[in-house]
Enzyme design. Structure first.
Site, PDB file in Angstrom:
ATOM      1  NE  ARG A 169      17.810-112.323   0.372  1.00  0.00           N
ATOM      2  CZ  ARG A 169      18.564-113.072   1.113  1.00  0.00           C
ATOM      3  NH1 ARG A 169      19.846-113.139   1.022  1.00  0.00           N
ATOM      4  NH2 ARG A 169      17.918-114.298   1.438  1.00  0.00           N
ATOM      5  CB  SER A 222      10.934-110.161  -0.514  1.00  0.00           C
ATOM      6  OG  SER A 222      10.846-111.525  -0.116  1.00  0.00           O
ATOM      7  CD  GLU A 294      15.246-108.704  -1.066  1.00  0.00           C
ATOM      8  OE1 GLU A 294      14.758-108.985   0.193  1.00  0.00           O
ATOM      9  OE2 GLU A 294      15.058-109.465  -1.730  1.00  0.00           O
TER      10      GLU A 294
HETATM   11  C1  LIG Z   1       9.183-114.476  -7.916  1.00  0.00           C
HETATM   12  C2  LIG Z   1      10.565-113.803  -7.457  1.00  0.00           C
HETATM   13  C3  LIG Z   1      11.201-114.700  -6.273  1.00  0.00           C
HETATM   14  C4  LIG Z   1      12.308-114.208  -5.627  1.00  0.00           C
HETATM   15  N1  LIG Z   1      13.019-114.931  -4.674  1.00  0.00           N
HETATM   16  C5  LIG Z   1      13.935-114.575  -4.260  1.00  0.00           C
HETATM   17  C6  LIG Z   1      14.757-115.094  -3.337  1.00  0.00           C
HETATM   18  O1  LIG Z   1      14.023-116.207  -2.528  1.00  0.00           O
HETATM   19  N2  LIG Z   1      15.995-114.366  -2.752  1.00  0.00           N
HETATM   20  C7  LIG Z   1      16.547-113.493  -3.273  1.00  0.00           C
HETATM   21  O2  LIG Z   1      17.413-112.988  -2.655  1.00  0.00           O
HETATM   22  N3  LIG Z   1      15.926-112.805  -4.130  1.00  0.00           N
HETATM   23  C8  LIG Z   1      14.517-113.002  -4.613  1.00  0.00           C
HETATM   24  N4  LIG Z   1      13.939-112.414  -5.567  1.00  0.00           N
HETATM   25  C9  LIG Z   1      14.442-111.083  -6.037  1.00  0.00           C
HETATM   26  C10 LIG Z   1      15.734-111.123  -7.145  1.00  0.00           C
HETATM   27  O3  LIG Z   1      15.438-112.552  -8.084  1.00  0.00           O
HETATM   28  C11 LIG Z   1      17.073-111.162  -6.770  1.00  0.00           C
HETATM   29  O4  LIG Z   1      17.358-110.127  -5.881  1.00  0.00           O
HETATM   30  C12 LIG Z   1      18.223-111.218  -7.749  1.00  0.00           C
HETATM   31  O5  LIG Z   1      19.439-111.397  -7.339  1.00  0.00           O
HETATM   32  C13 LIG Z   1      18.129-110.015  -8.628  1.00  0.00           C
HETATM   33  O6  LIG Z   1      18.782-110.216  -9.960  1.00  0.00           O
HETATM   34  P1  LIG Z   1      18.431-109.558 -11.154  1.00  0.00           P
HETATM   35  O7  LIG Z   1      19.312-109.947 -12.160  1.00  0.00           O
HETATM   36  O8  LIG Z   1      17.046-109.865 -11.638  1.00  0.00           O
HETATM   37  O9  LIG Z   1      18.664-108.137 -10.933  1.00  0.00           O
HETATM   38  P2  LIG Z   1      17.804-106.582 -11.314  1.00  0.00           P
HETATM   39  O10 LIG Z   1      16.788-106.823 -10.658  1.00  0.00           O
HETATM   40  O11 LIG Z   1      18.033-106.497 -12.930  1.00  0.00           O
HETATM   41  O12 LIG Z   1      18.699-105.625 -10.475  1.00  0.00           O
HETATM   42  C14 LIG Z   1      18.818-105.622  -9.078  1.00  0.00           C
HETATM   43  C15 LIG Z   1      19.954-104.558  -9.005  1.00  0.00           C
HETATM   44  O13 LIG Z   1      21.221-105.367  -9.295  1.00  0.00           O
HETATM   45  C16 LIG Z   1      21.919-104.482 -10.220  1.00  0.00           C
HETATM   46  N5  LIG Z   1      22.576-105.286 -11.254  1.00  0.00           N
HETATM   47  C17 LIG Z   1      21.994-106.340 -12.058  1.00  0.00           C
HETATM   48  N6  LIG Z   1      23.256-106.986 -12.969  1.00  0.00           N
HETATM   49  C18 LIG Z   1      24.379-106.339 -12.661  1.00  0.00           C
HETATM   50  C19 LIG Z   1      25.713-106.319 -12.802  1.00  0.00           C
HETATM   51  N7  LIG Z   1      25.986-107.340 -13.875  1.00  0.00           N
HETATM   52  N8  LIG Z   1      26.364-105.636 -12.239  1.00  0.00           N
HETATM   53  C20 LIG Z   1      26.191-104.788 -11.164  1.00  0.00           C
HETATM   54  N9  LIG Z   1      25.144-104.771 -10.881  1.00  0.00           N
HETATM   55  C21 LIG Z   1      24.029-105.500 -11.463  1.00  0.00           C
HETATM   56  C22 LIG Z   1      20.987-103.654 -10.595  1.00  0.00           C
HETATM   57  O14 LIG Z   1      21.612-102.314 -11.345  1.00  0.00           O
HETATM   58  C23 LIG Z   1      20.127-103.412  -9.492  1.00  0.00           C
HETATM   59  O15 LIG Z   1      20.676-102.376  -8.594  1.00  0.00           O
HETATM   60  C24 LIG Z   1      12.878-112.865  -6.194  1.00  0.00           C
HETATM   61  C25 LIG Z   1      12.361-112.114  -7.156  1.00  0.00           C
HETATM   62  C26 LIG Z   1      11.096-112.564  -7.792  1.00  0.00           C
HETATM   63  C27 LIG Z   1      10.442-112.059  -8.738  1.00  0.00           C
END
Ligand SMILES: Cc1cc2nc3c(=O)[nH]c(=O)nc-3n(C[C@H](O)[C@H](O)[C@H](O)COP(=O)(O)OP(=O)(O)OC[C@H]3O[C@@H](n4cnc5c(N)ncnc54)[C@H](O)[C@@H]3O)c2cc1C
Length: 313
Positions: A169, A222, A294
């Protein structure tokens, strides 16, 4: 200094966070092209404002006090996905939902990437966080390279898989403020004749998650990472520390999964933080394990100085 029309002022952010919490961004933009991203970055740089990229907000806790900087959420061309099958690759814009990539691979009958079809983040967020499932499938397994933009020099650069220092992660991108623009993935070798079989794999993974994870829509998944080398997952320690069902204002630790916090309505960022700190303290006092968060605190985890940090080499 005038504000370009593509940049909104005092824009509310709670709708951009899966948990439905967050104040306003002093400036907000949804850049749809690289020219637009550069314009937003120049604006931030000229005003010496920190710039924060938001993906699909599925892993962030945005402060109620809002963001005193520029928040950018990639849109338009950054949501596109293109296959280069002769080269054995697929390229996805950083703003595209990971689920869209999972579905595109399934439609073409590529198996082995079902996890992409169930994680609710964007490509950019997934690359930065090395998103994956507990079954050992994660972005690092399939990513070849990512195109990133340095917020200081405004230079674009390709970072190879090895440059990104993927671990559980996390990636080297977590130590910079580089913006992921697009990512190139290796196509899985396994290609089933019937896309419906791949969709069945995704549905099965969804069903498994629905059976074990909270049904509430307002959550960031998480809260803590699973502790390295520990006997159990983070949720086990939190559950045995009595966290299930604990409340702080409108925030509650899920009764179904102690590592998930849900917004039952009207929760503020401080409510969530209190639960997180209580969980961390209790687990440490009871088991001697210091859980690592996380979920990303926006903006605390990305202090203004981040803007001037170096890109990975
Ligand atoms: C219901 C649910 C289930 C989930 N299950 C999982 C799972 O099974 N496994 C898992 O790993 N995660 C899971 N997650 C967490 C999440 O989906 C992941 O961590 C995902 O990768 C975050 O992506 P995001 O675009 O939503 O990022 P955001 O939440 O918008 O941002 C997270 C971080 O990434 C950065 N970021 C976003 N876009 C960019 C970009 N283009 N360039 C640089 N940095 C960027 C942001 O600045 C921030 O620091 C879950 C979340 C939810 C709500």
């Amino acid at each position: 200094m005038t504000v370009p029309s593509c940049i909104l002022e005092h824009h509310p952010l709670s709708a951009y966070a899966a948990i439905g919490i967050g104040g306003r961004a002093r400036y907000f933009a949804a850049p749809a092209s690289i020219q637009h991203v550069r314009q937003v970055m120049s604006f931030a740089r000229d005003r010496r404002l920190p710039l924060y990229v938001l993906g699909r907000g599925s892993n962030v806790l945005i402060a109620d006090t809002g963001i005193q900087g520029v928040v950018a959420a990639l849109s338009g061309a950054f949501r596109e996905i293109a296959f280069q099958e002769s080269a054995g690759t697929v390229t996805a814009g950083a703003g595209a939902p990971l689920i869209k990539l999972g579905a595109a691979l399934a439609r073409k009958g590529y198996a082995g990437c079902a996890y992409m079809g169930v994680i609710p983040g964007s490509i950019g967020g997934a690359v930065r966080m090395n998103a994956g499932t507990g079954q050992g499938q994660e972005i690092a397994c399939h990513l070849l390279r990512a195109r990133v933009l340095d917020p200081v020099s405004l230079e674009e650069r390709w970072l190879e898989q090895g440059d990104l220092q993927f671990a559980y992660r996390t990636s080297s991108l977590c130590r910079t403020q580089a913006i992921v623009l697009e990512a190139v993935f290796r196509l899985p070798e396994q290609r089933d004749a019937e896309p419906c079989q791949v969709f069945a794999d995704i549905r099965a993974l969804f069903a498994r998650r629905r059976a074990t994870q909270p049904k509430c829509r307002f959550t960031f998944g998480s809260t803590f990472k699973n502790p390295a080398g520990a006997e159990y997952a983070a949720g086990w320690y939190l559950e045995h520390a009595g966290m299930k069902g604990m409340r702080s204002g409108g925030a509650m630790v899920s009764r179904e999964h102690a590592n998930w916090i849900i917004n039952t309505g009207g929760a503020g960022s401080d409510d969530v933080k209190k639960l997180i700190e209580t969980g961390r303290r209790r687990v440490y006092e009871q088991f001697g394990i210091m859980l690592e968060r996380e979920v990303v605190y926006f903006p605390e985890d990305m202090g203004p100085s981040d803007l001037f940090r170096q890109m990975p080499h």
